[in-house]
Design an enzyme around this catalytic site. Sequence first.
Site: not given
Length: 480
Positions: A325, A353
Site C-alpha cells: 500500500h 498496512v
Amino acid sequence: MRCRGLVVLSLLTLHVLLCIVNGVFSGRTSSYVRTEFPSTDMPIDSEWFATPNGYNAPQQVHITQGDYDGKAVIISWVTVSEPGLSEVFYSKEENRYDQKAEGTSTSYTFYDYKSGYIHHCLVDGLEYNTKYYYKIGTGGSAREFWFQTPPAIDADASYTFGIIGDLGQTFNSLSTLQHYEKSEGQTVLFVGDLSYADRYEHNDGIRWDSWGRFVERSTAYQPWIWNSGNHEIEYRPDLGETSTFKPYLHRYKTPYLASNSSSQMWYAVRRASAHIIVLSSYSPFVKYTPQWMWLRSEFKRVDREKTPWLIVLMHAPMYNSNNAHYMEGESMRAAFEKWFVKYKVDLVFAGHVHAYERSYRISNVNYNITSGSRYPVPDKSAPVYITVGDGGNQEGLASRFNDPQPDYSAFREASYGHSILQLKNRTHAVYQWHRNDDGKHVPADNVVFHNQYWANNTRRRRLKKNHFRFDSIDNLISML
Ligand SMILES: [Fe+2]
C-alpha cells in the site's frame, strides 16, 4: 535547590538515554521475526464465535461514544430469531436497572445474506467517571454488561486508549485482543478494516456476525471509536450491491451529528483530555467535498486549553515505508497535511498496512508540482504518524519494507500487535506498541510524547508558575 537541580539533571540524562534506546535519533527496522499462527480465519464453529444461550438472546454487543463529550453511549446488539425490544435497562447499581432507554432496530440484505435485527440505543445524560450496569434482552435470554464513563473534559484528565487496526478473525486476531485485554486501555481507537467478511464468497455476512461475537468480550464493556477501511466498502455491482459501506453503516453507528458532521463515516469526539478526529479514507475528501468542509470547521472547534491532545484516525497511512500500500495515503496527505501542521496535531493513527511503523515529526507541506521540496523534512509542528494495521487478519503480515529505511521512519517492524496511549496530563503521554509475542505482553516500541500545544517553553514556564508545584514526579517530568 542543589538537590533539586541534581534530580532534574539525572532525569534529563535518563530521558536522553531512553530516547537513544528508543531510536528517536535514528530510524530502526526491527530484526524481530515472529513465528506466525497461520493467517486463516478461525472456524465458524469455533468457541470464540459461540452464540449466547437462550431464545433470541442479544449477541454482537458493542458500545461506542454517543455524544461529543463522553456523557452518552450508543449500545448496539443483534437478535436473530425475531426483532424483540430495542430497550436498554441501566443503573449505577448492579441488578437494579431502574432507568430505561429506547432504541431502534434495522436490518439489511447483501446479495443472498439477510442480517439479523440490529439494535442501536442511545443512552445519554450519564455522569462522568461512573460505572454503569446495563441489561438487554428479556426473560431468561437477558444479558448484563457494564461500562465506565470517562472523566469530565479537562486538560489534565489522564486517560488510556488502545489502538487496534485491521483486526479480522484469525488466531492472530485473537492473540491481539487477548494482549490488549491485559492492558489498562479504557477505550479503543479502531483504525478500520473490521471483519474481512468481504474476503468470502458473496461477502458472506455470516462473517460479520462471527466477528461481532468475537470482539464482544471487549466491545460490550468499553467504547470502540469506529473507523472504516477498504474492507468495509463492499462495492459489488456484480452482485447488485452498489451502495458502499452497507453492512458497516448498518452495524456500527457513530455520533456524527454531535460534531456537526453530515456522515457517519467522519466525525469527532472529545474524551477526557483528547480531541479525536475520525476521517474516512474512502469517502470524498478533496477541496469543497463535505468531508473537507467538515474537517476545516472541526479544526476550528478544537480547544487545546480543554482538550490538549489532538489525535486523528484514518485508514490509509499518509507516511508508510512498507512495500504494501505504498503511497496510497498520498492523496489525503495532499489534501490535509497542511492543516495537521497548522493545528499542531499530536498523533495520526492509521492502519491498512499489516505491520507497525512510527515516524518522526516530519512534514512535506512545501512540496508543489512545479517547485519546492519533494521530500519530508523535520517539522516540530507536524504530527507523529503511526501505522497499526497489525491486528492479525487473514491477509497476513506485510513483511517487506522499502530499503533503505527513509529518514522520516523512526521504527518499523512486521509483527502483529496493538498500541497503548496513556495521556498523563496536558504535557506528557506515554506511548507503547506491543507485539503479540507468544503469550508475553512485550512493549517493543516506547516513546514519551510531549504535547504539541502545551509542551513548549513559554507554556511550560507558565505552567510551572501557575499550575504546578514541584511536589510529584509527574510534575517534575512536566517541567522537563
Ligand atoms: Fe485496509
